[in-house]
Design an enzyme around this catalytic site. Structure first.
Site, PDB file in Angstrom:
ATOM      1  N   SER A 182       0.832  -1.211   0.000  1.00  0.00           N
ATOM      2  CA  SER A 182       0.000   0.000   0.000  1.00  0.00           C
ATOM      3  C   SER A 182       0.857   1.247   0.000  1.00  0.00           C
ATOM      4  CB  SER A 182      -0.863  -0.024   1.256  1.00  0.00           C
ATOM      5  OG  SER A 182      -1.441   1.232   1.480  1.00  0.00           O
ATOM      6  N   TYR A 189      -1.766  -1.308  10.917  1.00  0.00           N
ATOM      7  CA  TYR A 189      -2.017  -1.885   9.592  1.00  0.00           C
ATOM      8  C   TYR A 189      -0.894  -1.501   8.627  1.00  0.00           C
ATOM      9  CZ  TYR A 189      -3.633  -1.573   4.774  1.00  0.00           C
ATOM     10  OH  TYR A 189      -3.687  -1.625   3.406  1.00  0.00           O
ATOM     11  N   LYS A 198       2.242  -3.713   6.601  1.00  0.00           N
ATOM     12  CA  LYS A 198       2.617  -3.688   5.174  1.00  0.00           C
ATOM     13  C   LYS A 198       4.130  -3.470   5.045  1.00  0.00           C
ATOM     14  CE  LYS A 198      -1.342  -4.481   3.286  1.00  0.00           C
ATOM     15  NZ  LYS A 198      -1.573  -5.851   2.797  1.00  0.00           N
TER      16      LYS A 198
END
Ligand code: UD1
Length: 345
Positions: free
Chosen positions: A127, A152, A156
């Site tokens: 992302s 989160y 990544k």
């Protein structure tokens, strides 16, 4: 023996669209998903579009023994595209350990199982959140990875590093991380699309659900940012365009064309739109009015981010083609078809 591409999280939003594009490009697909945030019926959608029902295994990647058992003896897995992960930014801030356990342990198990079974290439679903608020826009791949703004986002970053260091340690592995900007829209057939459970976190499903009357009012999180109309800017990329980037990336790995061993690419359109521009474009594309209200900022939101896609264009030969309007219309057509289907059941 026909080779297959393993798609983890293949019944999810981006995974299912990628499965379709892989099949359309002539590849055989096997899907692993724990169905935590998706439904088995997605397999029918894939079959309706492609005429082919992928092999499916309901496995949680955190269950190491079951994953090892899946890989054992299989010599037909040519590559892996790894989507399976938790993805709600807000939830990750509330339950960080849940995110670290799921998103880290799953990749760890997967990489070990791949190496143990001689499966080499992996494409990872990353992302643009790894860039935080970039210092310069559009953001290219030379921009530094910033302090994560959520657990989160941190997962990544950690996943990318795990793959990179595993490759660099000389393991027989090739890896590509695709750093997505904001994936939206649905397959033009309206057979598959985004189906979040409960109240959506992301803008597009909130818009389509508001248009359909499932949500009363869209809340626009802040109009005091330094942008043309004060609302944040994002690079909204059509999910089918995005899925095709995975096909190109996995083929690059299978053909042995990735020169660096580990690579990463920005996958966006190169264009930024404010939240109000998206609402307006949706209204224009669909003829639906959106009831919205400006409220305060959402914690953790960055002001603006959009991609420099030159590297992906040149190295991968990939480019986003779809317009924002057709993408928004596809999201709307999917939402209507999906709700009709649920009602009929
Ligand atoms: C973020 C991450 C992205 C991640 C995604 C997962 C960044 C830059 N991006 O996307 O990497 O994959 O979460 O969920 O950190 N908005 C509203 N009202 C709403 C919902 C959203 O106004 O009800 C606005 C947001 O403030 C934002 C834009 O719409 O400006 C897009 O939000 P969203 O769809 O949630 O995606 P990001 O937060 O950009």
């Amino acid at each position: 023996m026909a080779k297959k591409i393993l798609v983890t999280g293949g019944t999810g939003y981006i995974g299912s669209h990628t499965a379709v594009e892989l099949i359309n490009a002539g590849h055989d697909v096997v899907i692993i998903d724990n169905l935590y945030n998706s439904d088995r019926s997605v397999l029918e959608g894939i079959q309706n579009i492609t005429g082919y029902r992928p092999e499916f295994h309901q496995i949680d990647l955190c269950e190491r023994d079951r994953l090892e058992a899946f890989f054992a003896g299989r010599k037909d897995i040519a590559a892996v595209i790894h989507f399976a992960a938790y993805k709600a930014v807000g939830e990750s801030a509330e339950k960080p350990l849940m995110y670290y356990r799921n998103n880290i342990v799953s990749t760890l198990n997967l990489l070990e199982a791949m190496i143990g079974n001689g499966v080499k290439p992996i494409v990872f679903s990353s992302s643009c959140t790894v860039y935080g608020q970039p210092d310069a826009l559009p953001v290219d791949e030379n921009a530094p990875v910033k302090e994560p703004s959520s657990p989160y986002g941190n997962t990544k970053q950690i996943n990318e590093q795990m793959i990179r260091y595993t490759v660099e340690a000389g393991n027989p592995l090739g890896g590509i991380s695709l750093r997505y900007f904001n994936p939206i829209g649905a397959h033009p057939s309206a057979q598959i699309g985004e189906a979040p459970q409960g109240i959506p976190n992301n803008l597009l499903p909130y818009i389509t659900q508001t248009a359909l009357g499932i949500r009363e009012q869209l809340k626009v999180f802040g109009n005091d940012y330094n942008t043309s109309d004060g609302t944040p800017i994002r690079d909204y990329i059509n999910v089918v365009d995005l899925s095709r980037a995975h096909v190109v990336a996995v083929e690059r790995l299978m053909n042995g064309h990735n020169r660096q061993g580990y690579e990463f690419f920005n996958i966006g359109t190169g264009r930024g739109h404010t939240v109000l521009e998206v609402i307006e474009a949706f209204e224009k594309a669909t003829g639906q009015k959106i009831n919205y209200q400006i409220v305060g900022r959402r914690p953790g939101d960055v002001e603006k981010v959009y991609a420099d896609t030159t590297y992906a264009n040149q190295e991968l030969g990939w480019k986003a083609h779809k317009t924002l309007e057709e993408t928004l219309l596809s999201a709307w057509n999917w939402e209507k078809a999906y709700r009709k289907n649920i009602k009929a059941q």
